[in-house]
Design a protein around this motif. Structure first.
Motif, PDB file in Angstrom:
ATOM      1  N   GLY A 105       0.789  -1.231   0.000  1.00 35.18           N
ATOM      2  CA  GLY A 105       0.000   0.000   0.000  1.00 35.18           C
ATOM      3  C   GLY A 105       0.814   1.270   0.000  1.00 35.18           C
ATOM      4  O   GLY A 105       0.284   2.342   0.297  1.00 35.18           O
ATOM      5  N   THR A 108      -0.521   3.835  -2.596  1.00 39.70           N
ATOM      6  CA  THR A 108      -1.800   4.401  -2.162  1.00 39.70           C
ATOM      7  C   THR A 108      -1.595   5.478  -1.113  1.00 39.70           C
ATOM      8  O   THR A 108      -2.221   6.540  -1.144  1.00 39.70           O
ATOM      9  N   GLU A 112      -2.167   9.652  -1.524  1.00 38.88           N
ATOM     10  CA  GLU A 112      -2.946  10.438  -0.566  1.00 38.88           C
ATOM     11  C   GLU A 112      -2.152  11.643  -0.086  1.00 38.88           C
ATOM     12  O   GLU A 112      -2.679  12.745   0.045  1.00 38.88           O
ATOM     13  N   ARG A 136      -6.476   4.989  -9.849  1.00 38.13           N
ATOM     14  CA  ARG A 136      -6.388   4.859  -8.397  1.00 38.13           C
ATOM     15  C   ARG A 136      -6.768   6.162  -7.709  1.00 38.13           C
ATOM     16  O   ARG A 136      -7.420   6.166  -6.655  1.00 38.13           O
ATOM     17  N   THR A 140      -9.714   6.701  -4.863  1.00 39.32           N
ATOM     18  CA  THR A 140      -9.403   7.151  -3.508  1.00 39.32           C
ATOM     19  C   THR A 140      -9.688   8.633  -3.287  1.00 39.32           C
ATOM     20  O   THR A 140      -9.434   9.135  -2.194  1.00 39.32           O
ATOM     21  N   LEU A 268      -6.340   0.091   5.626  1.00 41.41           N
ATOM     22  CA  LEU A 268      -6.486   0.051   4.176  1.00 41.41           C
ATOM     23  C   LEU A 268      -7.918  -0.326   3.834  1.00 41.41           C
ATOM     24  O   LEU A 268      -8.387  -1.414   4.185  1.00 41.41           O
ATOM     25  N   GLY A 272      -9.388   3.812  -0.116  1.00 40.63           N
ATOM     26  CA  GLY A 272      -8.053   4.350   0.105  1.00 40.63           C
ATOM     27  C   GLY A 272      -7.507   3.928   1.455  1.00 40.63           C
ATOM     28  O   GLY A 272      -7.919   2.927   2.039  1.00 40.63           O
TER      29      GLY A 272
END
Length: 453
Positions: A105, A108, A112, A136, A140, A268, A272
């Motif tokens: 992750g 991800t 963010e 993605r 998210t 997770l 997101g």
């Protein structure tokens, strides 16, 4: 008599780990990679560079009290749990290495960060296309007007993007996919990875640009990537998590600008990754419910953060010639030692029964302070007598069955009291406990194990 010039002697360098050998071998003696040694002729002595006098300094030396601090103030990343690990945020010009196993992750989390960071962000991806990253980001909610994507793997192209955009934050995902034409070697090898990192580090220091590098490691950390870069970067973060659990932890390994023992907790989700300022609910599966045999709760210190941990044990069978021992989330050797201490010092019969021990919520517990809790969970499972639901257990066990002190006892008890526990079993001389909590001293395992007989 005229001497003959000796021809330069060839050496062989491993493209994976950088090990040098005088002769070619099929397998690298250092990293055990096959067919990775390549010939590299050594330069003759006459051609080797000599030490020359240094030129003028780039800037005059100043008193340390006259050096300004404004340029070294940490800036928030927009993700509070990550700021906690970084020591308040990311410092301009700092190079951060986020290392972890593939698929845990990391991308991800950094997407963010890129969406919430202040200013213009350049996200360079060498593993995915820009369209894949956009998908993605849509999932998210990380689409942002000041977030720029570049699908590049060449260092020169990245520098060109930086010159054009003048970003306030650079994210490189991942460093193993980047390469430069100035050095030999394949992308992902030690030579290429080190050269790209050195170039980006120099760029970050020169322009005050914070850089976040993503690095993949295997379970044993043997890949040529983050392990050879730790001394080059300012901050090393380890991103951990079990693929079967939603819990993710960012642990500080090295930090030149803050504490190196902090930990941040994340969950997770399909939408997101979300920070967990209070992750206690993930680790206490049955808190508030009826007591269950084979369960004990303790508080472990993960860095500076007290975290509750629920330990579970199951003891089944009798007179089994070769009983099985299965452990999940705990240290196998530590559990084996506790089984021996329980049988020898507390008289709990375990040698002919199968024993299963595990943690709740995907947590990994290796701290000795959880010894007494694990031992009582096993004794509870053996006798089928449950501990009270409001009891928290703290203490390290010695081979003689004695209960030893643990560090940070006051912080552990304060966290347990905040969660609603009203009784604590602790090592001797605990000091005053939190208001409303009964604290009971335990000197040895045999005395407390009698309640299960």
């Amino acid at each position: 008599m005229t001497g003959r010039t000796r021809a330069p002697r060839s050496t062989y360098r491993c493209s994976e780990c950088g090990h040098q050998a005088a002769q070619w071998v099929g397998r690298c003696p250092s990293c055990q990679a096959w067919g990775s040694l390549e010939a590299a002729a050594a330069a003759p002595a006459a051609a080797r560079p000599r030490v020359v006098a240094a030129g003028a300094p780039s800037s005059p030396a100043r008193r340390i009290g006259d050096v300004g601090l404004d340029v070294a103030r940490a800036r928030s990343t927009g993700v509070s749990e990550l700021d906690r690990v970084l020591g308040g945020g990311i410092v301009p010009g700092a190079v951060v290495l986020l290392a972890g196993e593939p698929g845990v992750g990391k991308s991800t989390l950094l997407l963010e960060v890129a969406a919430k960071a202040t200013g213009r962000v350049l996200y360079v991806t060498g593993e995915e296309s820009a369209g894949q990253v956009r998908l993605r980001a849509e999932r998210t909610g990380a689409v942002h007007d000041e977030l720029y994507l570049a699908a590049e793997s060449d260092l020169g192209a990245i520098v060109a993007h930086i010159d054009e955009l003048r970003p306030d934050l650079l994210v490189v995902d991942s460093i193993q996919t980047m390469s430069t034409a100035d050095v030999d070697g394949s992308p992902g090898g030690v030579t290429q990875t080190r050269a790209v990192t050195v170039a980006l580090t120099g760029l970050a220091k020169d322009r005050g640009l914070p850089v976040v590098l993503v690095g993949h490691v295997t379970k044993d950390g043997s890949i040529a990537g983050p392990r050879v870069l730790e001394h080059l970067v300012d901050v090393v973060l380890s991103f951990e998590g079990d693929k079967h659990s939603t819990l993710r932890m960012v642990r500080g390994v090295k930090n030149r600008f803050g504490p190196a023992d902090e930990v941040g907790c994340f969950e997770l989700r399909d939408s997101g990754i979300v920070g967990l300022p209070d992750p206690s609910g993930l680790f206490l599966a049955r808190f508030g419910g009826p007591p269950v045999p084979g369960t004990a709760v303790t508080v472990v210190m993960d860095g500076r953060r007290p975290l509750p941990a629920e330990l579970q044990a199951l003891v089944t069978g009798k007179d089994i010639p070769s009983p099985r021992r299965a452990v999940s989330g705990l240290d196998n050797a530590r559990v084996a030692m506790l089984l021996a201490v329980l049988e020898k010092r507390a008289g709990v019969r375990l040698h002919d029964a199968e024993v299963y021990a595990a943690t709740v919520g995907g947590m990994r517990v290796t701290e000795p302070a959880a010894d007494l809790a694990m031992a009582l969970a096993i004794a509870s499972a053996r006798s089928d007598v449950a501990l009270p639901a409001d009891v928290v257990v703290l203490g390290e066990l010695g081979l003689a069955g004695e209960v030893r002190r643990v560090t940070g006892l006051d912080r552990r008890l304060a966290e347990a009291a905040r969660l609603g526990f009203t009784h604590a079993l602790v090592p001797p001389d605990p000091g005053p406990g939190p208001p409303g909590m009964k604290v009971t001293e335990v000197h040895d395992l045999a005395s407390v194990a009698r309640m299960f007989k």
